[in-house]
Each structure stands twice: as structure tokens, then as C-alpha cells.
Design a protein around this motif. Sequence first.
Motif, PDB file in Angstrom:
ATOM      1  N   GLN A   1       0.837  -1.179   0.000  1.00  0.00           N
ATOM      2  CA  GLN A   1       0.000   0.000   0.000  1.00  0.00           C
ATOM      3  C   GLN A   1       0.879   1.238   0.000  1.00  0.00           C
ATOM      4  OE1 GLN A   1      -2.552  -0.023   3.410  1.00  0.00           O
ATOM      5  NE2 GLN A   1      -3.927  -1.532   2.536  1.00  0.00           N
TER       6      GLN A   1
ATOM      7  N   ARG B   1       0.144   5.175   0.798  1.00  0.00           N
ATOM      8  CA  ARG B   1      -0.852   6.124   1.298  1.00  0.00           C
ATOM      9  C   ARG B   1      -0.397   7.535   0.942  1.00  0.00           C
ATOM     10  NH1 ARG B   1      -4.830   3.985   4.535  1.00  0.00           N
ATOM     11  NH2 ARG B   1      -4.472   1.773   4.944  1.00  0.00           N
TER      12      ARG B   1
ATOM     13  N   TYR C   1      -1.236  11.574   1.253  1.00  0.00           N
ATOM     14  CA  TYR C   1      -1.951  12.621   1.974  1.00  0.00           C
ATOM     15  C   TYR C   1      -1.825  13.890   1.133  1.00  0.00           C
ATOM     16  CZ  TYR C   1      -2.056   9.156   5.573  1.00  0.00           C
ATOM     17  OH  TYR C   1      -2.280   7.994   6.254  1.00  0.00           O
TER      18      TYR C   1
ATOM     19  N   THR D   1      -1.346  -0.741  -4.145  1.00  0.00           N
ATOM     20  CA  THR D   1      -2.655  -0.150  -3.881  1.00  0.00           C
ATOM     21  C   THR D   1      -2.399   1.232  -3.316  1.00  0.00           C
ATOM     22  OG1 THR D   1      -3.673  -2.294  -3.473  1.00  0.00           O
ATOM     23  CG2 THR D   1      -4.828  -0.364  -2.621  1.00  0.00           C
TER      24      THR D   1
ATOM     25  N   ILE E   1      -3.811   4.649  -1.789  1.00  0.00           N
ATOM     26  CA  ILE E   1      -4.977   5.081  -1.016  1.00  0.00           C
ATOM     27  C   ILE E   1      -4.796   6.545  -0.627  1.00  0.00           C
ATOM     28  CG2 ILE E   1      -6.372   4.658   1.038  1.00  0.00           C
ATOM     29  CD1 ILE E   1      -5.161   1.790   1.045  1.00  0.00           C
TER      30      ILE E   1
ATOM     31  N   GLN F   1      -6.283   9.995   1.475  1.00  0.00           N
ATOM     32  CA  GLN F   1      -6.868  10.115   2.814  1.00  0.00           C
ATOM     33  C   GLN F   1      -8.387  10.166   2.799  1.00  0.00           C
ATOM     34  OE1 GLN F   1      -5.266  12.778   1.443  1.00  0.00           O
ATOM     35  NE2 GLN F   1      -6.028  14.694   2.236  1.00  0.00           N
ATOM     36  N   ASP F   2      -9.002  10.428   1.630  1.00  0.00           N
ATOM     37  CA  ASP F   2     -10.465  10.391   1.553  1.00  0.00           C
ATOM     38  C   ASP F   2     -10.978   8.989   1.220  1.00  0.00           C
ATOM     39  OD1 ASP F   2      -9.979  10.041  -1.152  1.00  0.00           O
ATOM     40  OD2 ASP F   2     -11.021  11.861  -1.793  1.00  0.00           O
ATOM     41  N   ALA F   3     -10.094   7.997   1.272  1.00  0.00           N
ATOM     42  CA  ALA F   3     -10.391   6.576   1.031  1.00  0.00           C
ATOM     43  C   ALA F   3     -10.500   6.213  -0.448  1.00  0.00           C
ATOM     44  CB  ALA F   3     -11.632   6.113   1.786  1.00  0.00           C
ATOM     45  N   THR F   4     -10.302   7.168  -1.358  1.00  0.00           N
ATOM     46  CA  THR F   4     -10.219   6.834  -2.778  1.00  0.00           C
ATOM     47  C   THR F   4      -9.004   5.938  -2.969  1.00  0.00           C
ATOM     48  OG1 THR F   4     -11.151   8.970  -3.389  1.00  0.00           O
ATOM     49  CG2 THR F   4      -9.973   7.774  -5.109  1.00  0.00           C
ATOM     50  N   GLN F   5      -9.167   4.881  -3.758  1.00  0.00           N
ATOM     51  CA  GLN F   5      -8.015   4.015  -3.973  1.00  0.00           C
ATOM     52  C   GLN F   5      -8.008   3.435  -5.373  1.00  0.00           C
ATOM     53  OE1 GLN F   5      -8.391   1.142  -0.780  1.00  0.00           O
ATOM     54  NE2 GLN F   5      -9.133  -0.396  -2.189  1.00  0.00           N
TER      55      GLN F   5
ATOM     56  N   THR G   1      -5.600   0.289  -7.588  1.00  0.00           N
ATOM     57  CA  THR G   1      -4.560  -0.731  -7.566  1.00  0.00           C
ATOM     58  C   THR G   1      -3.950  -0.814  -8.957  1.00  0.00           C
ATOM     59  OG1 THR G   1      -5.691  -1.967  -5.825  1.00  0.00           O
ATOM     60  CG2 THR G   1      -4.067  -3.176  -7.137  1.00  0.00           C
TER      61      THR G   1
END
Length: 84
Positions: free
Chosen positions: A1, A3, A5, A62, A64, A66-70, A72
Motif C-alpha cells: 500500500q 498512502r 496525503y 494499492t 490510497i 486520505q479520503d479513502a479513494t483508492q 490498484t
Amino acid sequence: QLRVYTGANGSFVLYEDEFDNYNYEKGEYTEIPIIWNNASHTLIIGDRKGSYKGMLLSRKFTIILQDATQKTVEYDGNKLEIKF
């Protein structure tokens, strides 16, 4: 993952080696530059530099936000640009 921000540009280099010896001192390691462009909402996973015995030739990331949009993506060592 990975992440991300958002809110500003950012970058780092993903470094990997065999983890159990000193072969990195002989140049046996990889680096993958990763850059977030906040203005275009684009993540760039750059060309892999280097190699070492037993390294992964491909992988899934993957990403991701911070607004949970992701998303892969499949990465094979060649540059990818992922637009959000």
C-alpha cells in the motif's frame, strides 16, 4: 500500500535490497522514485533503478488517498502515472 496525503507535492524513494547481507555495498539494490503532484492529482511511480538477486520483477501497489479513494496498479519496473 502507498498512502497519499494530499494538499502539497511530495516524493520519496522506495529502497529495497536482500536485507540479510552486505551486497548493497556492491550496488545490489533497487530504488523506485515515487512523486505526488498535488496540482494534477497524479502519482508517478518512476522507473526502477538497479537490481539484486531474488528481487520482485513485478508487484501490485494499492494507492490510497486520505479520503479513502483508492486504485490498484500493476508495476513492472517501468514508469507509471496514476491520475486521481
